[in-house]
Scaffold this active site. Structure first.
Site, PDB file in Angstrom:
ATOM      1  N   VAL A  61       0.810  -1.231   0.000  1.00 15.25           N
ATOM      2  CA  VAL A  61       0.000   0.000   0.000  1.00 15.25           C
ATOM      3  C   VAL A  61       0.837   1.273   0.000  1.00 15.25           C
ATOM      4  O   VAL A  61       0.318   2.351  -0.243  1.00 15.25           O
ATOM      5  CB  VAL A  61      -0.999   0.037   1.191  1.00 15.25           C
ATOM      6  CG1 VAL A  61      -1.977  -1.123   1.127  1.00 15.25           C
ATOM      7  CG2 VAL A  61      -0.281   0.099   2.532  1.00 15.25           C
ATOM      8  N   ASN A  87      -7.523  -1.207   5.873  1.00 18.80           N
ATOM      9  CA  ASN A  87      -7.210  -1.856   7.156  1.00 18.80           C
ATOM     10  C   ASN A  87      -5.710  -1.989   7.398  1.00 18.80           C
ATOM     11  O   ASN A  87      -5.275  -1.970   8.557  1.00 18.80           O
ATOM     12  CB  ASN A  87      -7.863  -3.253   7.170  1.00 18.80           C
ATOM     13  CG  ASN A  87      -7.233  -4.176   8.196  1.00 18.80           C
ATOM     14  OD1 ASN A  87      -7.548  -4.128   9.373  1.00 18.80           O
ATOM     15  ND2 ASN A  87      -6.302  -5.031   7.757  1.00 18.80           N
ATOM     16  N   TYR A 152       2.819   6.071  16.028  1.00 17.32           N
ATOM     17  CA  TYR A 152       1.555   5.368  15.743  1.00 17.32           C
ATOM     18  C   TYR A 152       0.366   6.296  15.979  1.00 17.32           C
ATOM     19  O   TYR A 152      -0.516   6.429  15.125  1.00 17.32           O
ATOM     20  CB  TYR A 152       1.463   4.118  16.621  1.00 17.32           C
ATOM     21  CG  TYR A 152       0.233   3.269  16.348  1.00 17.32           C
ATOM     22  CD1 TYR A 152       0.140   2.518  15.181  1.00 17.32           C
ATOM     23  CD2 TYR A 152      -0.818   3.212  17.256  1.00 17.32           C
ATOM     24  CE1 TYR A 152      -0.979   1.734  14.923  1.00 17.32           C
ATOM     25  CE2 TYR A 152      -1.937   2.433  17.004  1.00 17.32           C
ATOM     26  CZ  TYR A 152      -2.015   1.691  15.837  1.00 17.32           C
ATOM     27  OH  TYR A 152      -3.124   0.914  15.582  1.00 17.32           O
ATOM     28  N   SER A 155       0.122   9.075  13.437  1.00 15.03           N
ATOM     29  CA  SER A 155      -0.291   8.578  12.112  1.00 15.03           C
ATOM     30  C   SER A 155      -1.789   8.274  12.108  1.00 15.03           C
ATOM     31  O   SER A 155      -2.480   8.543  11.121  1.00 15.03           O
ATOM     32  CB  SER A 155       0.533   7.342  11.701  1.00 15.03           C
ATOM     33  OG  SER A 155       0.185   6.207  12.473  1.00 15.03           O
ATOM     34  N   LYS A 156      -2.297   7.740  13.194  1.00 12.06           N
ATOM     35  CA  LYS A 156      -3.737   7.421  13.243  1.00 12.06           C
ATOM     36  C   LYS A 156      -4.571   8.695  13.373  1.00 12.06           C
ATOM     37  O   LYS A 156      -5.688   8.775  12.843  1.00 12.06           O
ATOM     38  CB  LYS A 156      -4.028   6.441  14.379  1.00 12.06           C
ATOM     39  CG  LYS A 156      -3.453   5.047  14.140  1.00 12.06           C
ATOM     40  CD  LYS A 156      -4.049   4.410  12.895  1.00 12.06           C
ATOM     41  CE  LYS A 156      -3.575   2.979  12.687  1.00 12.06           C
ATOM     42  NZ  LYS A 156      -4.209   2.336  11.522  1.00 12.06           N
ATOM     43  N   ILE A 185      -7.331  -5.501  20.330  1.00 12.76           N
ATOM     44  CA  ILE A 185      -7.610  -6.831  19.779  1.00 12.76           C
ATOM     45  C   ILE A 185      -6.282  -7.575  19.731  1.00 12.76           C
ATOM     46  O   ILE A 185      -5.348  -7.128  19.044  1.00 12.76           O
ATOM     47  CB  ILE A 185      -8.173  -6.707  18.347  1.00 12.76           C
ATOM     48  CG1 ILE A 185      -9.431  -5.847  18.351  1.00 12.76           C
ATOM     49  CG2 ILE A 185      -8.429  -8.076  17.744  1.00 12.76           C
ATOM     50  CD1 ILE A 185      -9.924  -5.449  16.980  1.00 12.76           C
TER      51      ILE A 185
HETATM   52  P1  NDP Z   1      -1.764  -7.135  11.910  1.00 15.76           P
HETATM   53  O1  NDP Z   1      -0.350  -6.736  12.082  1.00 15.76           O
HETATM   54  O2  NDP Z   1      -2.225  -8.423  12.498  1.00 15.76           O
HETATM   55  O3  NDP Z   1      -2.122  -7.164  10.334  1.00 15.76           O
HETATM   56  C1  NDP Z   1      -1.774  -6.079   9.518  1.00 15.76           C
HETATM   57  C2  NDP Z   1      -1.863  -6.521   8.077  1.00 15.76           C
HETATM   58  O4  NDP Z   1      -1.445  -5.400   7.262  1.00 15.76           O
HETATM   59  C3  NDP Z   1      -0.903  -7.679   7.771  1.00 15.76           C
HETATM   60  O5  NDP Z   1      -1.548  -8.608   6.937  1.00 15.76           O
HETATM   61  C4  NDP Z   1       0.253  -6.980   7.068  1.00 15.76           C
HETATM   62  O6  NDP Z   1       0.920  -7.764   6.101  1.00 15.76           O
HETATM   63  C5  NDP Z   1      -0.499  -5.873   6.322  1.00 15.76           C
HETATM   64  N1  NDP Z   1       0.431  -4.847   5.888  1.00 15.76           N
HETATM   65  C6  NDP Z   1       1.416  -4.236   6.596  1.00 15.76           C
HETATM   66  N2  NDP Z   1       2.101  -3.388   5.813  1.00 15.76           N
HETATM   67  C7  NDP Z   1       1.533  -3.465   4.590  1.00 15.76           C
HETATM   68  C8  NDP Z   1       1.810  -2.857   3.345  1.00 15.76           C
HETATM   69  N3  NDP Z   1       2.819  -1.970   3.190  1.00 15.76           N
HETATM   70  N4  NDP Z   1       1.029  -3.167   2.268  1.00 15.76           N
HETATM   71  C9  NDP Z   1       0.023  -4.060   2.395  1.00 15.76           C
HETATM   72  N5  NDP Z   1      -0.289  -4.683   3.544  1.00 15.76           N
HETATM   73  C10 NDP Z   1       0.470  -4.390   4.620  1.00 15.76           C
HETATM   74  O7  NDP Z   1      -2.630  -5.901  12.434  1.00 15.76           O
HETATM   75  P2  NDP Z   1      -4.099  -5.842  13.075  1.00 15.76           P
HETATM   76  O8  NDP Z   1      -4.974  -6.817  12.388  1.00 15.76           O
HETATM   77  O9  NDP Z   1      -3.967  -5.880  14.544  1.00 15.76           O
HETATM   78  O10 NDP Z   1      -4.515  -4.340  12.693  1.00 15.76           O
HETATM   79  C11 NDP Z   1      -5.268  -4.021  11.532  1.00 15.76           C
HETATM   80  C12 NDP Z   1      -5.562  -2.528  11.545  1.00 15.76           C
HETATM   81  O11 NDP Z   1      -6.320  -2.182  12.710  1.00 15.76           O
HETATM   82  C13 NDP Z   1      -4.321  -1.641  11.572  1.00 15.76           C
HETATM   83  O12 NDP Z   1      -4.512  -0.500  10.773  1.00 15.76           O
HETATM   84  C14 NDP Z   1      -4.201  -1.258  13.032  1.00 15.76           C
HETATM   85  O13 NDP Z   1      -3.498  -0.057  13.230  1.00 15.76           O
HETATM   86  C15 NDP Z   1      -5.676  -1.136  13.418  1.00 15.76           C
HETATM   87  N6  NDP Z   1      -5.891  -1.285  14.860  1.00 15.76           N
HETATM   88  C16 NDP Z   1      -5.610  -2.479  15.486  1.00 15.76           C
HETATM   89  C17 NDP Z   1      -5.824  -2.598  16.848  1.00 15.76           C
HETATM   90  C18 NDP Z   1      -5.560  -3.873  17.579  1.00 15.76           C
HETATM   91  O14 NDP Z   1      -5.770  -3.896  18.802  1.00 15.76           O
HETATM   92  N7  NDP Z   1      -5.117  -4.943  16.936  1.00 15.76           N
HETATM   93  C19 NDP Z   1      -6.340  -1.482  17.642  1.00 15.76           C
HETATM   94  C20 NDP Z   1      -6.598  -0.292  16.887  1.00 15.76           C
HETATM   95  C21 NDP Z   1      -6.386  -0.211  15.537  1.00 15.76           C
HETATM   96  P3  NDP Z   1       2.186  -8.699   6.507  1.00 15.76           P
HETATM   97  O15 NDP Z   1       1.605  -9.841   7.257  1.00 15.76           O
HETATM   98  O16 NDP Z   1       2.762  -9.125   5.192  1.00 15.76           O
HETATM   99  O17 NDP Z   1       3.114  -7.847   7.330  1.00 15.76           O
END
Ligand code: NDP
Length: 259
Positions: A61, A87, A152, A155-156, A185
């Site tokens: 992305v 996401n 972080y 950025s958010k 989560i």
């Molecule tokens: P994870 O780290 O589990 O998953 C993030 C996903 O994004 C991975 O599949 C990762 O790919 C992908 N990703 C990272 N960089 C890129 C890139 N440059 N291009 C494409 N894909 C990319 O995160 P979460 O599921 O926990 O979080 C998802 C979203 O929710 C995020 O934006 C996070 O900030 C937000 N969030 C999460 C919270 C939580 O408690 N978990 C709380 C608040 C917000 P790869 O596996 O290849 O690295």
């Protein structure tokens, strides 16, 4: 209220694991045609592939060309694109004094530039269709500061302001743009589930609902936001954090001190 995405195409970035993967599975279960975008498939941490029927498209992305190619591929496969869920995100921790500027930059590249590039790529498609939904992952961290989370959190917070501006720009085309703020989560991003019990307990003490959030808590909200039922909601930051914003020291209610 019936939520059914039959005939609609939903694109979810970072769909290989974590919350994104749960969103992919949920929108597919609600009859959407789903395209999952991620750096690699299968996800190196999650291991197995996504269910049959999901289009898996490799996309970084942060790379404008990769994003353009991915969206072109979605339209080639499905002929339309109704919902974009931004996401994909990364967590970058470190105090301002010690944080490597390169890591600061990666937080903004993935969390902000990535949201911008994907949004920019889908706008012409949604404008031509006269409708669309763009839904952006923010975080409670956009509002509540934490030590070591300058990159972080900033950025958010940028995602939230970006969302508001874009909502204004796209209103005339019946395209809504919203952000959501999950709480905590347990995923690979934060390792909450692997923390010592006392540390987990301290974190849970900050939540009115005092349980870890589940990816499906987010999926419930996003299915609503993507549906016709949310057609009059735009430019909003929706709290889906289990009460992170509700009150200071919510654990007092659990200790019986509230009465
Ligand atoms: P994870 O780290 O589990 O998953 C993030 C996903 O994004 C991975 O599949 C990762 O790919 C992908 N990703 C990272 N960089 C890129 C890139 N440059 N291009 C494409 N894909 C990319 O995160 P979460 O599921 O926990 O979080 C998802 C979203 O929710 C995020 O934006 C996070 O900030 C937000 N969030 C999460 C919270 C939580 O408690 N978990 C709380 C608040 C917000 P790869 O596996 O290849 O690295």
């Amino acid at each position: 209220m019936l939520i059914d995405f039959t005939g609609q195409v939903v694109v979810i970035s970072g769909g290989g694991r974590g919350i994104g993967r749960a969103l992919v599975e949920r929108f597919a279960a609600e009859n959407a045609q789903v395209a999952a975008l991620d750096l690699a498939f299968p996800d190196p941490l999650h291991g197995d592939g996504l269910p049959d029927g999901i289009a898996t498209i490799t996309c970084d992305v942060t790379d404008a060309e990769s994003v353009r190619a991915a969206i072109k591929d979605v339209v080639k496969r499905f002929g339309r694109l109704d919902v974009l869920v931004n996401n994909a995100g990364i967590n970058v921790e470190g105090t301002v004094e010690t944080l490597d500027p390169a890591r600061w930059k990666s937080a903004f590249d993935v969390n902000v530039l990535g949201v911008f590039l994907l949004s920019q790529a889908v706008i012409p498609i949604m404008k031509a269709a006269g409708h669309g939904r763009i839904i952006n992952a923010a975080s409670f961290a956009a509002i509540i500061p934490s030590i070591g989370a300058a990159a972080y959190g900033a950025s958010k917070a940028a995602v939230v302001q970006f969302t508001r501006v874009l909502a204004g720009e796209l209103g005339p085309w019946n395209i809504t743009v919203n952000a959501y703020a999950p709480g905590m989560i347990p995923t690979a991003m934060n390792g909450f589930a692997e923390m010592p019990e006392a540390a987990q307990s301290r974190l849970l003490d900050t939540l009115s609902l005092r349980r870890w959030e589940k990816p499906d808590d987010v999926a419930d909200l996003l299915c609503f936001l993507a549906s016709d039922a949310a057609g009059y909601i735009t430019g909003a930051l929706i709290d889906v954090s289990g009460g992170k914003f509700a009150t200071q020291i919510p654990s007092r209610a659990y200790e019986g001190l509230a009465g």
